[in-house]
Design an enzyme around this catalytic site. Structure first.
Site, PDB file in Angstrom:
ATOM      1  N   HIS A  67       0.822  -1.213   0.000  1.00 22.21           N
ATOM      2  CA  HIS A  67       0.000   0.000   0.000  1.00 22.21           C
ATOM      3  C   HIS A  67       0.853   1.258   0.000  1.00 22.21           C
ATOM      4  CE1 HIS A  67      -3.130  -2.812   0.846  1.00 22.21           C
ATOM      5  NE2 HIS A  67      -2.697  -3.079   2.064  1.00 22.21           N
ATOM      6  N   HIS A 113      -6.807  -4.505  -0.678  1.00 16.32           N
ATOM      7  CA  HIS A 113      -6.072  -5.770  -0.712  1.00 16.32           C
ATOM      8  C   HIS A 113      -6.376  -6.572  -1.971  1.00 16.32           C
ATOM      9  CE1 HIS A 113      -6.142  -4.826   3.625  1.00 16.32           C
ATOM     10  NE2 HIS A 113      -4.917  -5.312   3.570  1.00 16.32           N
TER      11      HIS A 113
END
Length: 331
Positions: free
Chosen positions: A57, A219
């Site tokens: 991320h 995700h």
């Protein structure tokens, strides 16, 4: 799968090592266990802030370690929570003697592992309070959460709570302002393409060139609707409308508007989304008084973006504007 990696098993360790070398003026990297600490360590008498989660991320979370934001960040494997034996030393290292706030995104693994780590740190004399970020309006539950997921709104929580800590707020006050941000921030995302986790070697889900996924998580989870591809303005309205409705925004209010890239979308396209999101807010009588556009909470190389809105008041605006110096955010 074509990626600039050496071995799927060493991606996180090598990436964090490179990050530490590139930003040695801001951070120091601890390798056993792996975590990233503010250069010089904890600031005596200041509430510490720690966050973390699965890698992939970037720049979240290590990119936000530094003055005015986090004191430590704990990177797990790609899309996998860090372990308690990683998190606890980071919590202890970030303790300037007046306690630590853990900022945890609402994913089951993160919540459980930070909870265990807080108990371990407490046993060593570090007082830990946790806040749970759950800004994603797309879903109530997913494979990863009970309740709403924590996504790009995490940046606002870390920035504003970090500013409160930097100006000398005590543990209760830092927790209170973090909870205030969480109560007033919402996000919705879209994917134009899936991402490929290095150790998986294939896309997380399948999308044709004619499809987009509305409501994706960070995700690689699929979203709430798979629909035909549409122009940017129409997609932006699908993202902004549920965010604004969930917040219950009223005419005359002021907001921060964050358009966040998912990793594979050029800035030119993010600004097209920002343009329409701002128009839609202004049509509701809402003033966009602060803005942020770019890649801040990504999903590897996913094409797509998310739209985040934070309701502002004088306190939150002042804390947002306060000085910050990290690898990924500084003014």
């Amino acid at each position: 799968m074509k990626k600039l990696i050496n071995d799927p098993e060493s991606v996180v360790a090598e990436s964090v090592e490179g990050f530490g070398l590139a930003h040695a003026d801001v951070v120091e990297v601890h390798t056993d266990p792996l975590y990233v600490l503010r250069a010089g360590g904890a600031v005596t008498g200041k509430v510490g802030l720690v966050s973390g989660g699965g890698s992939g991320h970037e720049p979240l979370h290590a990119g936000f370690v530094g003055h005015g934001m986090l004191d430590a960040a704990v990177p797990g494997a790609v899309f996998t929570s860090p372990t308690p034996d990683q998190i606890a030393p980071a919590l202890i290292a970030a303790d300037g003697g007046v306690g630590v706030v853990a900022i945890v995104k609402n994913y089951t693994g993160d919540v459980l592992n930070f909870e265990t780590a807080a108990e371990l740190a407490d046993a060593e004399g570090t007082q830990v309070r946790s806040v749970i970020v759950n800004d994603d309006v797309a879903v109530e539950d997913s494979l990863y959460t009970a309740g709403r997921r924590g996504v790009a709104g995490t940046v606002a929580v870390e920035k504003i709570a970090g500013a409160a800590a930097a100006r000398g707020a005590d543990l209760d006050a830092v927790v209170a302002v973090a909870e205030k941000v969480i109560a007033n921030v919402r996000t919705m995302g879209v994917a134009l393409s899936a991402c490929t986790v290095p150790h998986a070697g294939r896309p997380s889900f399948d999308l044709t060139d004619e499809e987009i996924e509305i409501g994706i998580g960070i995700h690689g989870e699929p979203g709430r609707h798979r629909i035909p591809a549409a122009p940017a303005d129409a997609i932006t309205e699908m993202l902004l409308t549920p965010v604004a409705d969930d917040l219950g925004l009223a005419s005359g209010e002021k907001v921060l508007l964050l358009v966040n890239g998912m990793g594979g979308t050029p800035a030119s396209e993010l600004y097209i989304v920002y343009r329409q999101a701002r128009r839609l807010l202004e049509a509701r009588g809402v003033e966009v008084s602060r803005s942020l556009v770019g890649n801040y909470v990504t999903s590897l190389e996913m094409q797509g973006c998310s739209v985040t809105v934070l309701r502002l008041d004088d306190e939150l605006t002042t804390l947002w504007d306060a000085p910050v110096h990290t690898a990924a955010l500084r003014w």
